[in-house]
Design an enzyme around this catalytic site. Structure first.
Site, PDB file in Angstrom:
ATOM      1  N   HIS A 151      37.032 -41.907 -16.749  1.00 58.71           N
ATOM      2  CA  HIS A 151      36.461 -43.046 -16.871  1.00 58.71           C
ATOM      3  C   HIS A 151      35.118 -43.050 -15.803  1.00 58.71           C
ATOM      4  O   HIS A 151      34.652 -44.255 -15.997  1.00 58.71           O
ATOM      5  CB  HIS A 151      37.462 -43.407 -17.315  1.00 58.71           C
ATOM      6  CG  HIS A 151      38.198 -43.282 -18.107  1.00 58.71           C
ATOM      7  ND1 HIS A 151      37.993 -42.812 -19.783  1.00 58.71           N
ATOM      8  CD2 HIS A 151      39.460 -43.800 -17.910  1.00 58.71           C
ATOM      9  CE1 HIS A 151      38.552 -42.681 -19.869  1.00 58.71           C
ATOM     10  NE2 HIS A 151      39.860 -43.302 -19.319  1.00 58.71           N
TER      11      HIS A 151
ATOM     12  N   HIS B  48      39.213 -42.669 -24.635  1.00 56.13           N
ATOM     13  CA  HIS B  48      39.873 -41.036 -24.128  1.00 56.13           C
ATOM     14  C   HIS B  48      40.052 -40.145 -25.132  1.00 56.13           C
ATOM     15  O   HIS B  48      40.555 -39.535 -25.586  1.00 56.13           O
ATOM     16  CB  HIS B  48      41.781 -41.520 -24.635  1.00 56.13           C
ATOM     17  CG  HIS B  48      41.704 -42.958 -22.841  1.00 56.13           C
ATOM     18  ND1 HIS B  48      41.878 -44.112 -23.675  1.00 56.13           N
ATOM     19  CD2 HIS B  48      42.408 -42.525 -21.818  1.00 56.13           C
ATOM     20  CE1 HIS B  48      42.235 -44.425 -21.940  1.00 56.13           C
ATOM     21  NE2 HIS B  48      42.811 -43.718 -21.097  1.00 56.13           N
TER      22      HIS B  48
END
Ligand SMILES: Nc1ncnc2c1ncn2[C@@H]1O[C@H](COP(=O)(O)OP(=O)(O)O)[C@@H](O)[C@H]1O
Ligand SMILES: Nc1ncnc2c1ncn2[C@@H]1O[C@H](COP(=O)(O)OP(=O)(O)O)[C@@H](O)[C@H]1O
Ligand SMILES: [Mg+2]
Ligand SMILES: [Mg+2]
Ligand SMILES: [Mg+2]
Ligand SMILES: [Mg+2]
Lengths: 332, 212, 332, 212
Positions: free
Chosen positions: A57, A220
């Site tokens: 991320h 995700h």
């Protein structure tokens, strides 16, 4: 799928070394762990703010370590929450005796590991560990049938506001109140044009046709809540923004921060095209944009797509969000 | 059951078999997790069990309880994600029941404590489409087969594996209410839960080791 | 290929509106043009620094408009240099009577249009227009058989140093000398893992197999100088870095700035993996890294890949590169 | 040649035909530019000629020189890239030769001035694999056919188009020394130059208009 990596199993370790090599004076890696802390941690007289989560991320979270934001960030394997023992080491290394606030994104893995870590750290003598759970993703209903809403891009506003409060000397209780105030006022919704590709799997997590997109994705690489036909950017902006605004239910004239966040593989050009429409929509809804952020703040590896965040702000939050910050990924 | 060193050998053999099985099925587990999760369950568990194997191979002369506790702690510190604290934490806590070595009684107590801790930590119930759907019937069946049906432990274990297998199949038509799959809402229906699947694999390997 | 756009022909216009909407107090778009200038342009008493080029390289160049860097940036169509009349308008709008320095990347289109623009602006009364041409791409031989080396990521160091010099009050000649000093000391080499996709064409500009990469690419989706087998990140870092160092021929102990620049579609994770190796290589070569930059500074739309820049610095350049700057894409 | 309003009609017809042709071949030109450039030559020229057409349609009663000058200025301000200043700038400068309207003599002077300005600005010579390779033989052939072979202008133009076509083919086996294609070094060999190709298209349409 080609990636600029060596062995997939080494990617997190090597990334963290590459980060501290880029910011040798600002960041420090705790020996033998995947934890990045401020080089000068623990910072005397300040409540420590820490966060953590799976890798992939970037710049979340280590990119937000620095004056006025985070004291520490733990990196798990790609999309996998960090382990409790590393989280506990991070809490211990950043605590200056004023207590530690853990900013946790709402995923069961993260929450469970942070809870275990807090217990471990308190056993090791950390004065006080508090936790806030960010759940800004409006795509997921908060109902009996889900583990609640996910924590996504709104989290960085929590880092910013809580970090500023800690930096100006607020105590743990007050810092936690600030963090929760942001959480109560922020919503996000995202879309994916392509799946991401994790280093381990090396192939797209899901298949998406040339004419389809996913709405209501997390960060995700999980599929979203809905698959719809591809739309022009303006329609996508409208769809995402309206979902967020429906959820927040703001009054006319309310001041807001907006974030158009890229998922990693989206050219900046497209983010600005989205932002153009988002700003028009804010205007249409009678909202006053106090700050319009555009960039890659919380990504999903190489995924193409974007999320839109809206956060209602008052004078207190504005002061904290505007407060100086000096981190690799965000400077104020 | 047998004496400590025999138990230790059996435990080590089971750990080896589980580790090998998870390594073999890594891609399959990750594929299941791709469909309704984030494509890492296979990699997570594999990383964990490789570390477990290395750790316990270095543990000369430890008793079974210590070994099981180490398995749990290693899973906690290597797996991460949801599976790490669930498998690892439950294993660590339940290892307290193995104080007197591995006997029929302590194995039942272990299984019950494992399930209890798992539900405690993850707050999932049967039908939420998680590993709980495989573990619950397995634990219930094991206990009942021994305590009420007077079956020998090996046969009870075989029945428990059967039960877990039905639990795994049971997850397919369900809508998930826990874990990442819950974010998909109705779209999770029709997919098999990766965590329940790995539970079954672990139990199958424990059974296979016991049968040897 | 899906993109977050509306009509391909509108993308530059809408992007620029989205940019000024994100920075309403900092940036201003010249009416009827694709030129972005500082909101407070012209800045009294300072030499103006302007740049420009095709779009698709964001944050280049408009992202570097602001205090201490550029006064104006002209955006052409995607990968197409801006037209001479818009460049001339930019020069006129930023000139405060101290003269204007045009920072031009070495492409024939850019050079020809900037030259025409300078003539036009001088006819319109701009006191003095100077030009520097950046040609840092070491992949292309500067020989009779090429139009010289291309200007790529090293350009942003020119913006930074020249912008700082102008901001502290240097005159046009001095600012130009600084810009040329950076140009003389900087080299870059890039690689592509995938082609980019332009909005107009909607398909990859070139095909690249699953096991191949292009070395020596520019930033316009043009194929590189060589196609080779895919390699681990460390080998790629070595290949690119060595090409740059061979070209620069630096002395032992020389201080340098390094840039690991993402091409737009590369996750930050991979840039840091590259940076790890780049820093090791600097060490191996006896070079002292004074600043290691990692990020998306000059991109090619959604291309996956990266470039590595090395710039030798002395006390004068260090002072200017460290000088304060406040722009959307770079703050110091 | 004919009087001013006939010339204006012919010019407008030629511009219409060129614009239509470039619009038709936009993808093809861009494909050529993908191979050895940056995939925009078709889009660039199309944007330019669409604007040119709109501009000249609004120019009521302008003389031919004004029209050609406007074509050049519009190409400069709409095309950008390398082709904008090259086509546009040359056209604008060469328009000065059309002072007395379009005659056989002024058309030769225009062509020569166009080529001169092009080489001046772009600094390319024949063999560099650019539009110069198509324009040079066309201009030389046009001038020689009229001045030495005494052919009528239309036939001279047809020969010039033939020459341009051979120029385009000539670019294929060359290594580029100018323009973006030069960055590819030897890899540019075997590809046809997009700019030379668009030159040929433009000349073909001018010829077709003249033949009508
Ligand atoms: N709250 C929970 N209770 C029980 N099991 C859960 C819970 N949340 C997730 N799981 C199990 O964990 C599995 C996913 O594990 P893994 O992929 O390793 O972690 P993550 O979801 O963090 O990526 C799911 O398939 C499910 O069986
Ligand atoms: N220096 C030059 N002299 C003459 N023609 C050139 C030169 N540079 C480029 N060209 C021509 O321009 C064409 C490319 O035009 P275009 O794609 O529109 O511009 P750009 O190269 O800026 O993208 C080439 O195919 C070539 O024929
Ligand atoms: Mg995970
Ligand atoms: Mg998972
Ligand atoms: Mg171009
Ligand atoms: Mg081109």
């Amino acid at each position: 799928m080609k990636k600029l990596i060596n062995e997939p199993g080494d990617v997190v370790d090597e990334m963290l070394d590459g980060m501290t090599a880029a910011y040798p004076e600002e960041l420090r890696r705790l020996d033998g762990t995947n934890v990045i802390v401020r080089a000068d941690a623990p910072v005397d007289g300040e409540v420590a703010i820490v966060s953590g989560g799976g890798s992939g991320h970037e710049p979340t979270h280590a990119g937000y370590v620095g004056e006025g934001m985070l004291d520490g960030a733990a990196a798990g394997e790609v999309f996998t929450s960090p382990t409790a023992d590393e989280l506990s080491e991070m809490i211990q290394a950043t605590d200056a005796g004023e207590g530690v606030l853990c900013v946790v994104k709402n995923y069961e893995g993260d929450v469970m590991n942070f809870e275990t870590a807090a217990e471990m750290a308190e056993m090791e003598g950390v004065s006080e560990v508090a936790q806030v759970v960010v759940n800004d993703d409006v795509a997921v209903e908060d109902s009996l049938y889900t583990s609640g809403r996910r924590g996504v891009c709104g989290t960085i506003l929590v880092h910013k506001a809580a970090g500023a409060a800690a930096h100006r000397g607020d105590d743990l209780e007050e810092v936690q109140r600030i963090a929760e105030k942001v959480i109560d006022n922020v919503g996000t919704m995202g879309t994916a044009l392509t799946s991401c590709v994790t280093p381990e799997k090396g192939e797209p997590t899901f298949d998406l046709g040339e004419d389809e997109i996913e709405l209501g994705i997390g960060i995700h690489g999980e599929p979203g809540t809905e698959r719809v036909d591809m739309m022009p950017a303006d329609d996508i902006a409208e769809e995402l923004t309206n979902s967020v605004l429906d959820d927040l239910g703001l009054e006319d004239g309310q001041e807001v921060v907006t974030i158009v966040n890229g998922m990693g593989g989206t050219p900046q050009m497209e983010l600005f095209v989205l932002n153009r429409k988002v700003q028009k929509l804010m205007d249409d809804h009678g909202l006053e944009v106090w700050d319009a952020m555009v960039g890659d703040y919380m990504t999903s590896l190489d995924m193409m797509g974007a999320s839109i965040t809206v956060c209602a702000v008052d004078d207190e939050l504005k002061e904290l969000l505007a407060y100086e910050a000096d981190t690799p990924a965000l400077k104020r | 059951m047998a004496d400590e060193s025999v138990q230790r050998e059996a435990l080590l053999a089971a750990i080896e078999n589980v580790t090998a099985r998870i390594a073999d099925e890594k891609e399959y587990l990750t594929d299941l997790d791709s469909a309704i999760g984030d494509a890492d369950h296979g990699a997570n568990l594999n990383r964990g069990f490789q570390a477990v194997l290395k750790k316990v191979e270095e543990m000369d002369g430890a008793d079974p309880q210590e070994i099981v506790k180490t398995v749990g702690m290693t899973l906690i510190s290597e797996v991460g994600g949801a599976a790490g604290p669930l498998y690892g934490g439950s294993c660590m806590t339940a290892s307290q029941e193995l104080d007197g070595g591995i006997t029929t009684e302590t194995s039942i107590a272990f299984a019950e404590a494992f399930l209890e801790k798992l539900q405690d930590r993850g707050d999932a119930r049967v039908g939420d489409k998680t590993m709980v759907d495989a573990i619950t019937p397995a634990v219930h069946t094991y206990k009942k087969s021994i305590e009420q049906d007077d079956l020998p432990p090996l046969q009870a274990l075989a029945k428990a594996v059967d039960a877990a297998e039905r639990g795994v199949e049971f997850t397919v038509p369900l809508r998930a209410s826990k874990g990442r799959a819950s974010y998909l809402g109705w779209r999770s229906v029709g997919h098999q839960d990766p965590g329940a699947t790995s539970t079954l694999m672990i139990l199958e390997e424990i059974l296979a080791t016991a049968e040897e």
